[in-house]
Design a protein around this motif. Structure first.
Motif, PDB file in Angstrom:
ATOM      1  N   PRO A  69       0.564  -1.201  -0.545  1.00 56.37           N
ATOM      2  CA  PRO A  69      -0.027   0.394  -0.091  1.00 56.37           C
ATOM      3  C   PRO A  69       0.660   1.085  -0.116  1.00 56.37           C
ATOM      4  O   PRO A  69       1.997   1.588   0.592  1.00 56.37           O
ATOM      5  CB  PRO A  69      -1.079  -0.087   1.434  1.00 56.37           C
ATOM      6  CG  PRO A  69       0.066  -0.706   1.636  1.00 56.37           C
ATOM      7  CD  PRO A  69       1.271  -2.039   1.323  1.00 56.37           C
ATOM      8  N   TRP A  71       0.675   5.436  -0.373  1.00 57.63           N
ATOM      9  CA  TRP A  71      -0.257   7.010  -0.242  1.00 57.63           C
ATOM     10  C   TRP A  71      -0.100   7.653  -1.249  1.00 57.63           C
ATOM     11  O   TRP A  71       0.961   8.546  -1.391  1.00 57.63           O
ATOM     12  CB  TRP A  71      -0.337   7.703   1.115  1.00 57.63           C
ATOM     13  CG  TRP A  71      -0.872   6.914   2.396  1.00 57.63           C
ATOM     14  CD1 TRP A  71      -0.149   6.191   2.866  1.00 57.63           C
ATOM     15  CD2 TRP A  71      -2.363   6.536   2.735  1.00 57.63           C
ATOM     16  NE1 TRP A  71      -0.790   5.324   4.216  1.00 57.63           N
ATOM     17  CE2 TRP A  71      -1.818   5.683   3.671  1.00 57.63           C
ATOM     18  CE3 TRP A  71      -3.431   6.584   2.331  1.00 57.63           C
ATOM     19  CZ2 TRP A  71      -3.082   5.724   4.777  1.00 57.63           C
ATOM     20  CZ3 TRP A  71      -4.406   6.718   3.221  1.00 57.63           C
ATOM     21  CH2 TRP A  71      -4.149   6.102   4.462  1.00 57.63           C
ATOM     22  N   LYS A  72      -1.235   8.202  -2.071  1.00 57.61           N
ATOM     23  CA  LYS A  72      -0.878   9.049  -3.505  1.00 57.61           C
ATOM     24  C   LYS A  72      -1.850  10.356  -3.559  1.00 57.61           C
ATOM     25  O   LYS A  72      -3.544  10.480  -2.494  1.00 57.61           O
ATOM     26  CB  LYS A  72      -1.450   8.476  -4.011  1.00 57.61           C
ATOM     27  CG  LYS A  72      -1.761   8.651  -5.360  1.00 57.61           C
ATOM     28  CD  LYS A  72      -2.666   8.181  -6.980  1.00 57.61           C
ATOM     29  CE  LYS A  72      -2.360   8.929  -8.056  1.00 57.61           C
ATOM     30  NZ  LYS A  72      -3.166   8.539  -9.305  1.00 57.61           N
ATOM     31  N   GLU A  73      -1.081  11.442  -3.547  1.00 60.37           N
ATOM     32  CA  GLU A  73      -1.616  12.624  -3.033  1.00 60.37           C
ATOM     33  C   GLU A  73      -3.046  12.695  -4.154  1.00 60.37           C
ATOM     34  O   GLU A  73      -3.082  13.165  -5.919  1.00 60.37           O
ATOM     35  CB  GLU A  73      -1.392  13.791  -2.836  1.00 60.37           C
ATOM     36  CG  GLU A  73      -1.120  13.593  -1.338  1.00 60.37           C
ATOM     37  CD  GLU A  73       0.649  14.939  -0.848  1.00 60.37           C
ATOM     38  OE1 GLU A  73       0.236  15.632  -2.415  1.00 60.37           O
ATOM     39  OE2 GLU A  73       0.962  15.023   0.599  1.00 60.37           O
ATOM     40  N   GLU A 274      -6.196  15.118  -0.582  1.00 59.24           N
ATOM     41  CA  GLU A 274      -6.657  14.381   0.158  1.00 59.24           C
ATOM     42  C   GLU A 274      -5.405  13.592  -0.046  1.00 59.24           C
ATOM     43  O   GLU A 274      -5.043  13.007  -1.159  1.00 59.24           O
ATOM     44  CB  GLU A 274      -8.023  14.059   0.455  1.00 59.24           C
ATOM     45  CG  GLU A 274      -9.106  15.001   0.883  1.00 59.24           C
ATOM     46  CD  GLU A 274     -10.291  13.972   1.005  1.00 59.24           C
ATOM     47  OE1 GLU A 274     -10.280  12.738  -0.164  1.00 59.24           O
ATOM     48  OE2 GLU A 274     -11.165  14.350   1.302  1.00 59.24           O
ATOM     49  N   LYS A 275      -5.030  12.315   0.555  1.00 63.37           N
ATOM     50  CA  LYS A 275      -4.773  10.816   0.253  1.00 63.37           C
ATOM     51  C   LYS A 275      -5.105  10.018   0.147  1.00 63.37           C
ATOM     52  O   LYS A 275      -6.142   9.524   0.997  1.00 63.37           O
ATOM     53  CB  LYS A 275      -3.575  11.067   1.855  1.00 63.37           C
ATOM     54  CG  LYS A 275      -2.274  11.784   1.699  1.00 63.37           C
ATOM     55  CD  LYS A 275      -1.601  11.266   2.734  1.00 63.37           C
ATOM     56  CE  LYS A 275       0.014  12.511   3.303  1.00 63.37           C
ATOM     57  NZ  LYS A 275       1.175  12.366   3.624  1.00 63.37           N
ATOM     58  N   LYS A 276      -5.165   9.030  -1.049  1.00 64.10           N
ATOM     59  CA  LYS A 276      -5.320   7.843  -0.985  1.00 64.10           C
ATOM     60  C   LYS A 276      -4.655   6.995  -1.246  1.00 64.10           C
ATOM     61  O   LYS A 276      -3.587   6.902  -1.961  1.00 64.10           O
ATOM     62  CB  LYS A 276      -6.611   8.102  -2.333  1.00 64.10           C
ATOM     63  CG  LYS A 276      -6.653   6.936  -2.557  1.00 64.10           C
ATOM     64  CD  LYS A 276      -8.020   7.065  -4.388  1.00 64.10           C
ATOM     65  CE  LYS A 276      -9.079   6.191  -4.844  1.00 64.10           C
ATOM     66  NZ  LYS A 276      -9.112   6.048  -6.229  1.00 64.10           N
ATOM     67  N   GLN A 277      -5.199   5.687  -0.615  1.00 68.33           N
ATOM     68  CA  GLN A 277      -4.229   4.759  -0.800  1.00 68.33           C
ATOM     69  C   GLN A 277      -4.544   3.779  -1.945  1.00 68.33           C
ATOM     70  O   GLN A 277      -6.064   3.071  -2.083  1.00 68.33           O
ATOM     71  CB  GLN A 277      -4.970   3.517   0.314  1.00 68.33           C
ATOM     72  CG  GLN A 277      -3.811   2.446   0.944  1.00 68.33           C
ATOM     73  CD  GLN A 277      -3.914   1.673   2.089  1.00 68.33           C
ATOM     74  OE1 GLN A 277      -5.303   2.077   2.674  1.00 68.33           O
ATOM     75  NE2 GLN A 277      -3.063   0.773   2.521  1.00 68.33           N
TER      76      GLN A 277
END
Length: 330
Positions: A69, A71-73, A274-277
Motif C-alpha cells: 500500500p 499513499w497518493k495525493e 487528500e491522501k488515497k491509498q
C-alpha cells in the motif's frame, strides 16, 4: 639239466591240478564309505564400488512481486464559506471644493506585466545499476589424506654369543684354591637392520563442487527530483511621468455618494488535497527450496561365482572274504 626241467614241469602240473580242484574263496559284499573329490559352484559376497545419487535441499533467491500500500495525493473539490467585503453606496451632504483647473506634472507608479524565471521541481525516471547476488557452481581443489604403504629400515636389538680367548681368573674358595676358566663366552648386544612395512599419510588432490556467491549488475527504475526553468507572469513596478489636471478648492454643498463596506457570506469552491491509498507492485527477494542431485561413491555387496573343492561321501561295494581260523583252514 634235463632232470631239473622234468621236476619243474611236474611241480607246475601239480599246482594247476590243485587250483582246479580247490574250493572257491568264501566272503560277502559290503558297503564301504569313501570320500570322493568334487568341485561345486558357490557364490561369494564381495564389495564393489558404485555411485549413488543423493539429493540435497538448497535455497535459491528469487524475485517475487508483492502488492504494497502507498499513499497518493489527489485534489478533490470542496465548498468553503468565506466573507467578502461589499460596498454599499448612499448619498450624504458634504462640502465640495470647487477646483480651478490646472495642469501638474506628476510621477505615477504603474505595473508593467513581465515574465520572470522560476525553478520547478519535477520527478524524472532514472535507471540505477544495482548488484544482485546469485549462486554459481565452481570446482574447488581439496586435499584428501590417504594411506600409502612404504618400507622403512629399522634396527632391532639382538644378543649374540661372543667368545673371550685365554685364561680368566674367577676367584678363590674358602680354602684358598683359585678358580680359573678358559675360553669364556659372553653376550653382546648388537643392532640388526630389518625392513618393516609402515603406512604413511599422503595428501591427494580431489575436486568437489561448491557454490560461490557472485554479483551481477541489474537495472532498476527510480525517481529523482530535478529542477526545470519555467516562466510565469508577474508585475513590475515602474514610474511614469504624466500631466494631470488639478483643481483649486472652492467649497460647495453637494450630495455625494458614500461607500460603506459591509461583509457578506459567500460559498466558494476550493480544492482540497487528500491522501488515497493505492496498491503498487514491488519486487521482493524470497527464497525457494530446490533439490540438487550429487553422485557419491558407495560400497555395494554383489554375488560372484567361484568353484570350491569339496569331499563327498560315497558308498562303494567291496568283496570282503571270510576267514575260518577256527576250522583249521583259510
Amino acid at each position: 639239466m634235463r632232470s631239473l626241467s622234468l621236476l619243474l614241469l611236474s611241480a607246475s602240473c601239480a599246482l594247476i591240478l590243485s587250483i582246479a580242484y580247490a574250493h572257491p574263496p568264501q566272503g560277502e559284499w559290503k558297503k564301504k564309505l569313501t570320500w570322493k573329490e568334487d568341485w561345486v559352484q558357490v557364490w561369494k559376497t564381495v564389495k564393489k564400488e558404485a555411485w549413488e545419487t543423493k539429493w540435497k535441499k538448497v535455497s535459491v533467491p528469487i524475485w517475487k512481486e508483492v502488492q504494497v500500500p502507498v499513499w497518493k495525493e489527489e485534489q478533490v473539490p470542496d465548498w468553503k464559506i468565506v466573507k467578502k467585503p461589499k460596498i454599499e453606496e448612499r448619498e450624504v451632504p458634504a462640502w465640495k471644493d470647487v477646483k480651478v483647473a490646472e495642469w501638474k506634472k506628476v510621477t505615477k507608479p504603474i505595473w508593467v506585466p513581465t515574465k520572470v524565471a522560476v525553478w520547478k521541481e519535477i520527478k524524472v525516471p532514472v535507471w540505477k545499476e544495482i548488484q544482485v547476488p546469485f549462486w554459481k557452481d565452481i570446482q574447488v581443489p581439496v586435499w584428501k589424506e590417504v594411506q600409502v604403504a612404504d618400507w622403512k629400515q629399522m634396527f632391532e636389538p639382538q644378543w649374540v654369543k661372543m667368545g673371550i680367548p685365554g685364561e680368566k681368573f674367577l676367584g678363590k674358595d674358602h680354602e684358598g684354591w683359585e678358580y680359573t676358566s678358559h675360553d669364556l663366552w659372553r653376550k653382546k648386544l648388537v643392532w640388526k637392520p630389518v625392513w618393516k612395512k609402515v603406512w604413511r599419510t599422503e595428501k591427494k588432490q580431489e575436486w568437489r563442487t561448491e557454490k560461490k556467491e557472485e554479483w551481477r549488475t541489474e537495472k532498476v527504475q527510480e525517481w529523482k527530483t530535478e529542477k526545470v526553468q519555467e516562466w510565469k507572469q508577474d508585475k513590475k513596478l515602474e514610474w511614469k511621468d504624466e500631466w494631470v489636471q488639478v483643481w483649486k478648492n472652492s467649497k460647495k454643498q453637494i450630495w455625494i455618494k458614500e461607500k460603506r463596506e459591509t461583509w457578506v457570506e459567500e460559498k466558494v469552491q476550493i480544492w482540497r488535497t487528500e491522501k488515497k491509498q493505492v496498491w503498487a507492485t514491488e519486487k521482493k527477494q524470497a527464497w525457494k527450496d530446490e533439490w540438487q542431485s550429487k553422485q557419491v561413491p558407495v560400497w555395494k555387496e554383489v554375488k560372484v561365482q567361484e568353484w570350491k573343492k569339496v569331499w563327498k561321501p560315497v558308498w562303494e561295494k567291496v568283496w570282503v572274504p571270510i576267514s575260518h581260523h577256527g576250522h583249521g583252514w583259510d
